[in-house]
Design a protein around this motif. Structure first.
Motif, PDB file in Angstrom:
ATOM      1  N   ARG A 189     -31.023  44.923   8.719  1.00 21.30           N
ATOM      2  CA  ARG A 189     -31.857  46.071   8.368  1.00 21.30           C
ATOM      3  C   ARG A 189     -33.329  45.810   8.696  1.00 21.30           C
ATOM      4  O   ARG A 189     -34.045  46.682   9.214  1.00 21.30           O
ATOM      5  CB  ARG A 189     -31.705  46.359   6.873  1.00 21.30           C
ATOM      6  CG  ARG A 189     -32.454  47.591   6.376  1.00 21.30           C
ATOM      7  CD  ARG A 189     -31.781  48.846   6.848  1.00 21.30           C
ATOM      8  NE  ARG A 189     -32.447  49.411   8.020  1.00 21.30           N
ATOM      9  CZ  ARG A 189     -31.955  50.406   8.726  1.00 21.30           C
ATOM     10  NH1 ARG A 189     -30.787  50.940   8.411  1.00 21.30           N
ATOM     11  NH2 ARG A 189     -32.595  50.876   9.762  1.00 21.30           N
ATOM     12  N   MET A 190     -33.802  44.583   8.417  1.00 18.97           N
ATOM     13  CA  MET A 190     -35.201  44.247   8.721  1.00 18.97           C
ATOM     14  C   MET A 190     -35.446  44.253  10.222  1.00 18.97           C
ATOM     15  O   MET A 190     -36.517  44.679  10.683  1.00 18.97           O
ATOM     16  CB  MET A 190     -35.552  42.877   8.126  1.00 18.97           C
ATOM     17  CG  MET A 190     -35.747  42.900   6.616  1.00 18.97           C
ATOM     18  SD  MET A 190     -36.464  41.371   5.986  1.00 18.97           S
ATOM     19  CE  MET A 190     -35.152  40.220   6.321  1.00 18.97           C
ATOM     20  N   ALA A 191     -34.489  43.778  11.005  1.00 23.45           N
ATOM     21  CA  ALA A 191     -34.657  43.787  12.462  1.00 23.45           C
ATOM     22  C   ALA A 191     -34.769  45.211  12.986  1.00 23.45           C
ATOM     23  O   ALA A 191     -35.611  45.509  13.850  1.00 23.45           O
ATOM     24  CB  ALA A 191     -33.496  43.058  13.122  1.00 23.45           C
ATOM     25  N   ILE A 192     -33.954  46.118  12.458  1.00 28.03           N
ATOM     26  CA  ILE A 192     -33.993  47.508  12.917  1.00 28.03           C
ATOM     27  C   ILE A 192     -35.287  48.185  12.478  1.00 28.03           C
ATOM     28  O   ILE A 192     -35.926  48.918  13.256  1.00 28.03           O
ATOM     29  CB  ILE A 192     -32.760  48.259  12.392  1.00 28.03           C
ATOM     30  CG1 ILE A 192     -31.488  47.675  13.013  1.00 28.03           C
ATOM     31  CG2 ILE A 192     -32.859  49.747  12.701  1.00 28.03           C
ATOM     32  CD1 ILE A 192     -30.207  48.243  12.451  1.00 28.03           C
ATOM     33  N   ASP A 193     -35.716  47.938  11.232  1.00 34.32           N
ATOM     34  CA  ASP A 193     -36.966  48.540  10.755  1.00 34.32           C
ATOM     35  C   ASP A 193     -38.159  48.036  11.553  1.00 34.32           C
ATOM     36  O   ASP A 193     -39.098  48.796  11.846  1.00 34.32           O
ATOM     37  CB  ASP A 193     -37.163  48.235   9.274  1.00 34.32           C
ATOM     38  CG  ASP A 193     -36.130  48.939   8.393  1.00 34.32           C
ATOM     39  OD1 ASP A 193     -35.522  49.919   8.885  1.00 34.32           O
ATOM     40  OD2 ASP A 193     -35.928  48.501   7.247  1.00 34.32           O
ATOM     41  N   ASN A 194     -38.143  46.735  11.910  1.00 31.31           N
ATOM     42  CA  ASN A 194     -39.256  46.208  12.699  1.00 31.31           C
ATOM     43  C   ASN A 194     -39.253  46.781  14.117  1.00 31.31           C
ATOM     44  O   ASN A 194     -40.310  47.071  14.672  1.00 31.31           O
ATOM     45  CB  ASN A 194     -39.168  44.679  12.740  1.00 31.31           C
ATOM     46  CG  ASN A 194     -40.226  44.073  13.643  1.00 31.31           C
ATOM     47  OD1 ASN A 194     -39.925  43.667  14.758  1.00 31.31           O
ATOM     48  ND2 ASN A 194     -41.468  44.020  13.163  1.00 31.31           N
ATOM     49  N   LEU A 195     -38.075  46.938  14.707  1.00 33.15           N
ATOM     50  CA  LEU A 195     -38.010  47.493  16.053  1.00 33.15           C
ATOM     51  C   LEU A 195     -38.458  48.949  16.084  1.00 33.15           C
ATOM     52  O   LEU A 195     -38.947  49.432  17.113  1.00 33.15           O
ATOM     53  CB  LEU A 195     -36.579  47.381  16.599  1.00 33.15           C
ATOM     54  CG  LEU A 195     -36.127  45.968  16.989  1.00 33.15           C
ATOM     55  CD1 LEU A 195     -34.671  45.973  17.389  1.00 33.15           C
ATOM     56  CD2 LEU A 195     -36.991  45.437  18.128  1.00 33.15           C
ATOM     57  N   ALA A 196     -38.289  49.661  14.971  1.00 32.55           N
ATOM     58  CA  ALA A 196     -38.768  51.043  14.925  1.00 32.55           C
ATOM     59  C   ALA A 196     -40.286  51.112  15.068  1.00 32.55           C
ATOM     60  O   ALA A 196     -40.838  52.077  15.620  1.00 32.55           O
ATOM     61  CB  ALA A 196     -38.345  51.694  13.614  1.00 32.55           C
ATOM     62  N   LEU A 197     -40.997  50.070  14.598  1.00 30.36           N
ATOM     63  CA  LEU A 197     -42.452  50.031  14.738  1.00 30.36           C
ATOM     64  C   LEU A 197     -42.868  49.300  16.009  1.00 30.36           C
ATOM     65  O   LEU A 197     -43.751  49.763  16.739  1.00 30.36           O
ATOM     66  CB  LEU A 197     -43.080  49.343  13.523  1.00 30.36           C
ATOM     67  CG  LEU A 197     -42.913  50.049  12.166  1.00 30.36           C
ATOM     68  CD1 LEU A 197     -43.488  49.183  11.065  1.00 30.36           C
ATOM     69  CD2 LEU A 197     -43.607  51.412  12.188  1.00 30.36           C
ATOM     70  N   ALA A 198     -42.245  48.152  16.276  1.00 32.31           N
ATOM     71  CA  ALA A 198     -42.648  47.360  17.433  1.00 32.31           C
ATOM     72  C   ALA A 198     -42.224  48.012  18.742  1.00 32.31           C
ATOM     73  O   ALA A 198     -42.792  47.701  19.795  1.00 32.31           O
ATOM     74  CB  ALA A 198     -42.047  45.955  17.334  1.00 32.31           C
ATOM     75  N   GLY A 199     -41.233  48.888  18.709  1.00 34.21           N
ATOM     76  CA  GLY A 199     -40.785  49.530  19.937  1.00 34.21           C
ATOM     77  C   GLY A 199     -41.635  50.714  20.341  1.00 34.21           C
ATOM     78  O   GLY A 199     -41.363  51.336  21.379  1.00 34.21           O
ATOM     79  N   ASN A 200     -42.651  51.072  19.576  1.00 40.58           N
ATOM     80  CA  ASN A 200     -43.503  52.206  19.895  1.00 40.58           C
ATOM     81  C   ASN A 200     -44.961  51.810  19.670  1.00 40.58           C
ATOM     82  O   ASN A 200     -45.255  50.713  19.194  1.00 40.58           O
ATOM     83  CB  ASN A 200     -43.138  53.420  19.037  1.00 40.58           C
ATOM     84  CG  ASN A 200     -43.518  54.730  19.702  1.00 40.58           C
ATOM     85  OD1 ASN A 200     -44.399  54.763  20.565  1.00 40.58           O
ATOM     86  ND2 ASN A 200     -42.872  55.802  19.276  1.00 40.58           N
ATOM     87  N   LEU A 201     -45.889  52.704  20.019  1.00 41.72           N
ATOM     88  CA  LEU A 201     -47.313  52.436  19.861  1.00 41.72           C
ATOM     89  C   LEU A 201     -47.896  53.298  18.754  1.00 41.72           C
ATOM     90  O   LEU A 201     -47.491  54.445  18.551  1.00 41.72           O
ATOM     91  CB  LEU A 201     -48.064  52.718  21.167  1.00 41.72           C
ATOM     92  CG  LEU A 201     -47.824  51.728  22.310  1.00 41.72           C
ATOM     93  CD1 LEU A 201     -48.581  52.196  23.545  1.00 41.72           C
ATOM     94  CD2 LEU A 201     -48.267  50.333  21.924  1.00 41.72           C
TER      95      LEU A 201
END
Length: 386
Positions: free
Chosen positions: A106-118
């Motif tokens: 869950r933490m990996a997905i939540d972080n990718l939601a922010l790190a994958g965009n600007l």
């Protein structure tokens, strides 16, 4: 069942009936109108009964009809727990590891939601008021300030997904250890380097099968054996052909034990064959019997796949004749003639130096000077050393 009364597909006046198998006080059974045999009435304070109860009313109350008295239910635990009759299963064994795996995923997905965009930082004092802040390729922002600097900045969040996925893989390995079911046993490859070889994979699969064999043994002990005993006792009590089938037998489920014995026996036979392959020990070994025992341990009928010693000798002779014919035909077809390859004519031998053709009667060796029968005069002086 009042929770279903308001549903049209169900009829009214539905009742929940509970069935109870167990013990009951002897006095309560007598108060309910059940006549007890004299031996039970005098010796026991509690009796085995079967009762059906619905909405506070007793619908059926009888003595346990089985002999010996038993509860007709069986529970097969995955892993034995002395404090719970239903044991411990795979989900409970890996509960902690699964919870941590879910958290890191869950933490990996939540972080990718922010790190994958600007995320943009905009200084509106440097832009013309009323502009559309939508961002797309070729977008133009109009500035009104003459001061140097960038009005729009793109912020990128750190990507911590790899670290979370590493922890996910670590606790997946811990889940394999806690459940006793390794990932490679159900098809996951690349878990360990030793799985690249056939022997390494065989060793790992053999080690991982130990826990599964324990589970299968629980099936034998807690399901198959009680079920077989129940069927046997039922036949002894209720079958109409009792005089023909009556007997004193003991039910023993040997599925897992026989499987493990066959595996151990097969490995020991293969080891014995390797030891006895020594040329000094081979004459003392009955190979025919060993091959038959290996076939039996592999669940193969030895009478269909193993020849007896007489047939084996006949097959060896036939195979030897076939190999001999192939070897004699090969050189003749390749030589073609003596002039081409330097071969030897038919009927001649390479070791024959006298020209006798390899026979018993030949021309003999020629005489040397001085021997009887030598026609030329002897020109050597007397006393010369030959």
């Amino acid at each position: 069942m009042y929770d279903r009364e308001n549903q049209e597909e169900f009829n009214k006046n539905r009742f929940e009936v509970l069935e109870y198998w167990g013990v009951m006080d002897k006095n309560l059974v007598e108060e309910a109108g059940i006549e007890l045999p004299d031996d039970i009435k005098d010796e026991l304070d509690e009796v085995q009964i079967n009762a059906w109860v619905s909405n506070g009313y007793i619908l059926r109350l009888v003595l346990n009809p089985f002999t010996p008295a038993r509860v007709p239910f069986m529970v097969c635990p995955y892993e034995i727990n002395p404090y719970q009759f239903f044991g411990v299963g795979v989900p409970e064994n890996m509960d902690d590891a699964q919870t941590i795996m879910n958290g890191h995923a869950r933490m990996a997905i939540d972080n990718l939601a922010l790190a994958g965009n600007l995320v943009f930082d905009v200084d509106e004092t440097m832009l013309v008021p009323g502009q559309d802040m939508t961002v797309y390729p070729g977008k133009i922002f109009r500035r009104q300030s003459g001061q140097t600097g960038q009005a729009i900045h793109g912020l990128r969040f750190p990507n911590t997904a790899p670290e979370n996925l590493q922890m996910f893989d670590k606790f997946r390995q811990l889940a394999d250890e806690s459940t006793g079911i390794p990932s490679y046993s159900h098809g996951t490859t690349g878990v360990m380097s030793t799985t690249r070889t056939a022997s390494g994979m065989s060793m790992l699969m053999g080690a991982s099968a130990l826990n599964i064999k324990t589970v299968i043994k629980n099936v034998d002990d807690y399901l198959l054996k009680p079920l077989g005993e129940s069927l046997f006792f039922w036949n002894m009590q209720f079958n109409q052909n009792i005089p023909e089938i009556q007997g004193d037998l003991d039910v023993n489920a040997m599925g897992t034990s026989s499987l493990m014995q066959k595996e151990v026996r097969s490995q020991r036979l293969m080891t014995f064959m390797q030891v006895s392959s020594n040329q000094f020990l081979a004459p003392f070994i009955k190979w025919n019997n060993i091959i038959k025992e290996i076939a039996k341990s592999l669940d193969i009928d030895p009478e269909q796949v193993v020849n007896d010693p007489e047939k084996a000798q006949l097959m060896m002779k036939m195979m030897g004749d076939m190999n001999g014919n192939q070897q004699t035909q090969g050189p003749n077809q390749q030589q073609g003639g003596m002039g081409n390859t330097g071969g030897v004519p038919a009927g001649a031998a390479i070791t024959d130096t006298q020209g006798s053709g390899g026979g018993n009667i030949g021309v003999g060796t020629p005489q040397t000077p001085g021997e009887s029968g030598f026609t030329a005069p002897n020109t050597q002086p007397e006393g010369a050393i030959e």
